[in-house]
Scaffold this motif. Structure first.
Motif, PDB file in Angstrom:
ATOM      1  N   ARG A  39       0.855  -1.339   0.124  1.00 17.18           N
ATOM      2  CA  ARG A  39      -0.098  -0.042   0.069  1.00 17.18           C
ATOM      3  C   ARG A  39       1.040   1.143   0.007  1.00 17.18           C
ATOM      4  N   LEU A  40       0.285   2.373  -0.404  1.00 11.55           N
ATOM      5  CA  LEU A  40       0.922   3.707  -0.526  1.00 11.55           C
ATOM      6  C   LEU A  40       1.179   4.221   0.821  1.00 11.55           C
ATOM      7  N   ARG A  41       2.045   5.098   1.016  1.00 15.21           N
ATOM      8  CA  ARG A  41       2.163   5.906   2.559  1.00 15.21           C
ATOM      9  C   ARG A  41       1.068   7.073   2.209  1.00 15.21           C
ATOM     10  N   ALA A  42       0.431   7.500   3.459  1.00 11.93           N
ATOM     11  CA  ALA A  42      -0.508   8.616   3.504  1.00 11.93           C
ATOM     12  C   ALA A  42       0.012   9.903   2.687  1.00 11.93           C
ATOM     13  N   SER A  43       1.086  10.273   2.787  1.00 10.49           N
ATOM     14  CA  SER A  43       1.661  11.414   2.043  1.00 10.49           C
ATOM     15  C   SER A  43       1.756  11.098   0.575  1.00 10.49           C
ATOM     16  N   GLU A  44       2.051   9.871   0.033  1.00 10.39           N
ATOM     17  CA  GLU A  44       1.995   9.526  -1.216  1.00 10.39           C
ATOM     18  C   GLU A  44       0.459   9.401  -1.684  1.00 10.39           C
ATOM     19  N   LEU A  45      -0.416   9.057  -1.112  1.00 15.27           N
ATOM     20  CA  LEU A  45      -1.964   8.720  -1.509  1.00 15.27           C
ATOM     21  C   LEU A  45      -2.417  10.261  -1.620  1.00 15.27           C
ATOM     22  N   ALA A  46      -2.101  11.220  -0.705  1.00 15.17           N
ATOM     23  CA  ALA A  46      -2.491  12.370  -0.925  1.00 15.17           C
ATOM     24  C   ALA A  46      -2.024  13.228  -1.986  1.00 15.17           C
ATOM     25  N   THR A  47      -0.898  12.853  -2.500  1.00 14.02           N
ATOM     26  CA  THR A  47      -0.261  13.603  -3.662  1.00 14.02           C
ATOM     27  C   THR A  47      -1.145  13.030  -4.884  1.00 14.02           C
ATOM     28  N   ARG A  48      -0.924  11.854  -5.057  1.00 13.02           N
ATOM     29  CA  ARG A  48      -1.547  10.843  -6.140  1.00 13.02           C
ATOM     30  C   ARG A  48      -3.022  11.539  -6.357  1.00 13.02           C
ATOM     31  N   LEU A  49      -3.849  11.416  -5.081  1.00 15.12           N
ATOM     32  CA  LEU A  49      -5.242  11.850  -5.565  1.00 15.12           C
ATOM     33  C   LEU A  49      -5.397  13.122  -5.994  1.00 15.12           C
ATOM     34  N   ARG A  50      -4.601  14.292  -5.598  1.00 12.94           N
ATOM     35  CA  ARG A  50      -4.733  15.509  -6.099  1.00 12.94           C
ATOM     36  C   ARG A  50      -4.303  15.767  -7.450  1.00 12.94           C
ATOM     37  N   GLU A  51      -3.316  15.000  -7.749  1.00  6.58           N
ATOM     38  CA  GLU A  51      -2.875  14.903  -9.187  1.00  6.58           C
ATOM     39  C   GLU A  51      -4.127  14.413 -10.051  1.00  6.58           C
ATOM     40  N   LEU A  52      -4.803  13.621  -9.676  1.00  9.05           N
ATOM     41  CA  LEU A  52      -6.132  13.123 -10.508  1.00  9.05           C
ATOM     42  C   LEU A  52      -7.231  14.106 -10.355  1.00  9.05           C
ATOM     43  N   LEU A  53      -7.289  15.091  -9.473  1.00  5.86           N
ATOM     44  CA  LEU A  53      -8.468  15.792  -9.524  1.00  5.86           C
ATOM     45  C   LEU A  53      -8.818  16.621 -10.800  1.00  5.86           C
ATOM     46  N   PRO A  54      -7.718  17.176 -11.624  1.00  6.31           N
ATOM     47  CA  PRO A  54      -8.293  17.834 -12.984  1.00  6.31           C
ATOM     48  C   PRO A  54      -8.971  16.825 -13.777  1.00  6.31           C
ATOM     49  N   ALA A  55      -8.618  15.402 -14.026  1.00  5.09           N
ATOM     50  CA  ALA A  55      -9.222  14.653 -14.795  1.00  5.09           C
ATOM     51  C   ALA A  55     -10.668  14.168 -14.242  1.00  5.09           C
ATOM     52  N   LEU A  56     -11.045  14.488 -12.949  1.00 10.39           N
ATOM     53  CA  LEU A  56     -12.275  14.224 -12.541  1.00 10.39           C
ATOM     54  C   LEU A  56     -13.307  15.240 -12.513  1.00 10.39           C
ATOM     55  N   ALA A  57     -12.726  16.294 -12.840  1.00  9.71           N
ATOM     56  CA  ALA A  57     -13.785  17.471 -12.945  1.00  9.71           C
ATOM     57  C   ALA A  57     -14.927  17.219 -13.819  1.00  9.71           C
ATOM     58  N   GLY A  58     -15.987  17.509 -13.360  1.00  9.83           N
ATOM     59  CA  GLY A  58     -17.373  17.523 -14.027  1.00  9.83           C
ATOM     60  C   GLY A  58     -17.920  16.222 -14.109  1.00  9.83           C
ATOM     61  N   LEU A  59     -17.003  15.014 -13.608  1.00 10.14           N
ATOM     62  CA  LEU A  59     -17.706  13.783 -13.945  1.00 10.14           C
ATOM     63  C   LEU A  59     -18.869  13.456 -12.745  1.00 10.14           C
ATOM     64  N   PRO A  60     -20.131  12.969 -13.174  1.00 12.22           N
ATOM     65  CA  PRO A  60     -21.262  12.674 -12.263  1.00 12.22           C
ATOM     66  C   PRO A  60     -20.873  11.620 -11.373  1.00 12.22           C
ATOM     67  N   ALA A  61     -21.814  11.568 -10.128  1.00 15.44           N
ATOM     68  CA  ALA A  61     -21.809  10.411  -9.398  1.00 15.44           C
ATOM     69  C   ALA A  61     -21.936   9.105 -10.087  1.00 15.44           C
ATOM     70  N   LEU A  62     -21.360   8.148  -9.911  1.00 13.24           N
ATOM     71  CA  LEU A  62     -21.460   6.716 -10.538  1.00 13.24           C
ATOM     72  C   LEU A  62     -22.844   6.009 -10.456  1.00 13.24           C
ATOM     73  N   GLU A  63     -23.080   5.462 -11.433  1.00  9.29           N
ATOM     74  CA  GLU A  63     -24.459   4.820 -11.504  1.00  9.29           C
ATOM     75  C   GLU A  63     -24.029   3.254 -11.315  1.00  9.29           C
ATOM     76  N   VAL A  64     -24.143   2.707 -10.049  1.00  5.11           N
ATOM     77  CA  VAL A  64     -23.605   1.382  -9.502  1.00  5.11           C
ATOM     78  C   VAL A  64     -24.853   0.750  -9.224  1.00  5.11           C
ATOM     79  N   ASP A  65     -25.058  -0.627  -9.859  1.00  3.60           N
ATOM     80  CA  ASP A  65     -25.962  -1.384  -9.281  1.00  3.60           C
ATOM     81  C   ASP A  65     -25.449  -1.827  -7.690  1.00  3.60           C
ATOM     82  N   GLU A  66     -26.525  -1.768  -6.824  1.00  3.69           N
ATOM     83  CA  GLU A  66     -25.807  -2.267  -5.472  1.00  3.69           C
ATOM     84  C   GLU A  66     -26.188  -3.702  -5.632  1.00  3.69           C
TER      85      GLU A  66
END
Length: 411
Positions: free
Chosen positions: A256-283
């Motif tokens: 698993r990643l370290r917490a600092s690595e996870l935070a950095t990787r998640l923030r790098e992904l934010l621009p690609a997620l802009a505008g995406l709607p909530a997922l339509e997932v069958d429970e």
């Protein structure tokens, strides 16, 4: 009714309840505060109180924008209380129950905030051990972040660390909420920083999907899934985000990643997620099933008439009141190795036809065993029938039609 806490603080009203104690809205010398008053049985434990006093410096020293800081520790008569920053907002569980699931950008922004807080805690040598939506507070007065997310702060640091101590909790018990427990905790290993990463990845999955990856049904079954089963893919999210979730849900802590690595990787992904709607997932189809005795069991099994819970954690406190469902620490039996070895290695949460047993479950194995027994009996009957027919045909061919039948000679 106001209640004095020590000589400096006054508790005015209850904000919430948990298994470790009650949180009050209070007032101190510097203004409003949140006061967590420990349960009476915990406060009367002199050994526990001594540990709180010894850890006072560590508790007061953990300061970070995404951590609810502890301002003071009060030990006064029968009262043991943590005085904390007051966050004006709600917890993440409340928002999740209201919205069911979050848009990917907002979900990732919230989890990135929590990862930042965990990074600071881990650097100080503190492991939270109970990361879940109930322990994430959203500051409604703070500036909005990506996806309109309010700043997220992780709370209840120190409580898990102190209450879950070797002398207080036997080796045959584990502490935490089943849906978010890392496999190594289920197997009885010490809780290291990686358990917080696993729990946080579970929270991220839940924010996106609306349900936890291994939750649902009997708590014992939930524990086994953490150890033996793989996570169900979520369609509709970027592959890089999915691979990040899978890496942080790895069975091996070192993967698993370290917490600092996870935070950095998640923030790098934010621009690609802009505008995406909530997922339509069958429970997943969590039809309530009472597992046989051979399944791993906890202290109490749900009654047959209880409805299946599709979101959130599995409650381990029978008859919990609506205002006390933010439970944090609950003891459970650690399943034996042979119990953990059972079950399918597939995906327990995959949707299936109602009433159909989950592959690898006790019901599935029982049904398969019955089919094998039925086929075996039918096969033996067929062999016997064929053998009898062959014997009759051979006897008929070897005997002249006009010859009288007689018994074989006695030697």
């Amino acid at each position: 009714m106001a209640r004095k806490i020590g000589s400096r603080y006054t508790a005015h009203q209850i904000l919430g309840r948990g298994s470790a104690g009650t949180v009050w809205l209070g007032e101190g010398p510097d203004g409003p505060v949140a006061i967590k008053l420990l349960r009476e049985d915990l406060a009367s434990d002199q050994e526990l109180v001594g540990r709180f006093v010894q850890e006072r410096t560590a508790l007061l020293g953990l300061e970070h924008p995404h951590v609810v800081s502890v301002r003071d520790l009060v030990v006064d008569g029968d009262d043991v209380a943590l005085v904390m920053d007051l966050v004006r907002g709600t917890d993440l569980r409340t928002r999740l129950e209201r919205e069911r699931r979050l848009a990917p950008e907002a979900a990732v922004a919230i989890v990135a905030d929590v990862a930042d807080g965990l990074a600071a805690a881990h650097a100080a040598g503190v492991v939270h051990r109970d990361v879940k939506p109930e322990n994430v507070l959203l500051d409604m007065q703070g500036p909005l972040g990506p996806g309109g997310a309010h700043p997220a702060l992780l709370t209840d640091f120190g409580v898990a660390k102190l209450i879950d101590a070797p002398k207080r909790t036997r080796a045959t018990k584990i502490i935490g909420t089943p849906d978010y427990l890392a496999p190594e905790i289920v197997e009885g290993l010490p809780a290291r920083a990686a358990v917080d990463i696993y729990a946080l990845a579970t929270v991220l999955y839940e924010l996106l999907a609306g349900f936890t990856p291994f939750g649902g049904g009997h708590p014992g079954a939930v524990l086994r899934r953490h150890v033996t089963e793989t996570v169900v893919p979520l369609p509709g999210i970027p592959d890089e985000l999915w691979q990040l979730i899978v890496q942080c849900l790895a069975k091996a802590p070192a993967s698993r990643l370290r917490a600092s690595e996870l935070a950095t990787r998640l923030r790098e992904l934010l621009p690609a997620l802009a505008g995406l709607p909530a997922l339509e997932v069958d429970e997943p189809d969590d039809d309530p099933v009472v597992e046989p005795q051979e399944e791993p069991s906890a202290q109490a099994a749900p009654s047959a008439g209880d409805p299946a819970r599709r979101t959130g954690a599995v409650s381990l406190v029978p008859g919990a009141k609506p205002d006390s469902n933010r439970d944090t620490h609950t003891s459970m039996r650690v399943p034996a190795p042979d119990e953990l070895a059972g079950g399918a290695r597939g995906t327990a949460r995959a949707p299936r036809t109602p009433g159909t047993p989950r592959p690898g479950s006790a019901r599935h194995r029982t049904a398969a065993r019955r089919r094998r027994i039925t086929l075996s009996v039918a096969g033996l009957a067929l062999v016997a029938a064929v053998g009898a027919g062959a014997w009759w045909a051979t006897s008929a061919d070897d005997t002249p039609q006009d010859a009288p039948h007689s018994a074989p000679p006695v030697p």
